[in-house]
Design a protein around this motif. Sequence first.
Motif, mmCIF file in Angstrom:
data_model
loop_
_atom_site.group_PDB
_atom_site.id
_atom_site.type_symbol
_atom_site.label_atom_id
_atom_site.label_comp_id
_atom_site.label_asym_id
_atom_site.label_seq_id
_atom_site.Cartn_x
_atom_site.Cartn_y
_atom_site.Cartn_z
ATOM 1 N N LEU A 285 -65.794 66.331 54.397
ATOM 2 C CA LEU A 285 -64.975 66.231 55.611
ATOM 3 C C LEU A 285 -65.435 65.076 56.499
ATOM 4 O O LEU A 285 -64.613 64.393 57.120
ATOM 5 N N ILE A 286 -66.742 64.853 56.562
ATOM 6 C CA ILE A 286 -67.251 63.711 57.332
ATOM 7 C C ILE A 286 -66.735 62.402 56.741
ATOM 8 O O ILE A 286 -66.321 61.483 57.468
ATOM 9 N N ILE A 287 -66.739 62.313 55.409
ATOM 10 C CA ILE A 287 -66.218 61.113 54.740
ATOM 11 C C ILE A 287 -64.736 60.922 55.063
ATOM 12 O O ILE A 287 -64.286 59.800 55.346
ATOM 13 N N GLU A 288 -63.961 62.016 55.038
ATOM 14 C CA GLU A 288 -62.520 61.912 55.323
ATOM 15 C C GLU A 288 -62.276 61.431 56.751
ATOM 16 O O GLU A 288 -61.411 60.586 56.993
ATOM 17 N N VAL A 289 -63.004 61.995 57.706
ATOM 18 C CA VAL A 289 -62.817 61.592 59.101
ATOM 19 C C VAL A 289 -63.172 60.121 59.289
ATOM 20 O O VAL A 289 -62.424 59.362 59.937
ATOM 21 N N ALA A 290 -64.293 59.699 58.729
ATOM 22 C CA ALA A 290 -64.717 58.302 58.865
ATOM 23 C C ALA A 290 -63.717 57.354 58.211
ATOM 24 O O ALA A 290 -63.361 56.312 58.778
ATOM 25 N N THR A 291 -63.245 57.722 57.027
ATOM 26 C CA THR A 291 -62.279 56.876 56.314
ATOM 27 C C THR A 291 -60.972 56.769 57.079
ATOM 28 O O THR A 291 -60.399 55.686 57.209
ATOM 29 N N GLY A 292 -60.498 57.907 57.585
ATOM 30 C CA GLY A 292 -59.249 57.893 58.358
ATOM 31 C C GLY A 292 -59.361 57.044 59.602
ATOM 32 O O GLY A 292 -58.441 56.285 59.942
ATOM 33 N N PHE A 293 -60.498 57.150 60.297
ATOM 34 C CA PHE A 293 -60.705 56.342 61.511
ATOM 35 C C PHE A 293 -60.727 54.853 61.174
ATOM 36 O O PHE A 293 -60.105 54.033 61.875
#
Length: 401
Positions: A285-293
């Motif tokens: 989930l941390i990876i997804e949030v960072a990638t989306g940002f």
Amino acid sequence: MPTSHRHTELIVLLGALTAFTPVSIDMYLPALPTIGAAFSAVPGRVQLSLASFFLGVATGQAFYGPIADRFGRKKPLYAGLSLFAIASAGCAMAASINMLIILRFFQALGACSGQVIARAVVRDLFEPKESARVFSLLLLVMGVSPILAPLVGGQIISWFEWPVVFWVITVLGLFGLTGVILRVPETHHHEHKRSLQLKKVLGVYAELLRDRTFIGYAITGGLAMAGLYTYIVATPFVFIELFHVPANRFGLFFGANAVGLIGASQVNVQLIRRFETDAIIRKVLIIEVATGFLLLAGTALGLIGLAGTAVLLFVYISSVGCLFPNTTALAMAGHGNKAGSASALIGTLQFSLAALAASAVGALNNGSALPMAGVIAACGASAFAFYHSLVRERTLAASTD
């Protein structure tokens, strides 16, 4: 528990059943302009055939769950796959865009039977940790479709008329039905049969909806998948129209991301042998949030072009392959006696969120990649928020007891 040989065969068959939905989406994407020209329909009208399919999948799954918990796993599959094959043939013979839109809805009603019941069969046969591994293997089989389906669809359109796409899907549906009849066992135990009385069916769904942990896992996975479907809907425009990728090379980008999805799902098989499943979910989930940002900021500021967009999309899509099997397994873990209904509700939530995300991309369309980036970023951030508000607090409390 099936033997090793039957285990492999069953995973391949269940993976094929879950693949009917993405195949029905991905294979006809290259045909959208041709279908529009054939029916003299504007692009927005043609895209309604995709929206109606999402609607059919979202609504259909809610019915298959209780039916599978009452009559077992195989009989609903017979009905669903028969409907899928008949509606696919109807799509091939559609005389107008309106007829195609309606038939796509019924095609989806049939296709989603495979997704619901495959998840229920896995829950019937495997314990939670093992089921996460099996769901990852199913994703391996299912993940081949985004690689092959657009390429096959593009080749069909190059050589034949667009209805041939749907005739090919019809044949695949008939093969799937034959496989279910001959090789898929009945896994639902008689003592777990549930009533189809509306009050009791709604009571089961109400019980699931009140389960914060179930809803937390289901929505977390569903939001991640909504980001994936945002990518599916938006990238033909973004890559071909904005970045001027030739149509015959678009499938290569699509295939590369599918390889990432498959690869991550198999990495997950190894990770769950070494780490707690929730720990994996939190990191992904941390990876997804960072990638989306990064995708949103880079697109808004004009700092990333085709290469940057492609790389960030690859990371996001790959993360879904590592996240979704785990959230699905943990959502269903405590609901073995109503696995069909739990599976159906997961699917309904997933495709409802996908339909909302796809609609948001269309409504926000301003001729740039920003709507796609914004919706994907919102899906990742929302998945993170739902997990930590509905699941994380409870798992921490359980670990300290």
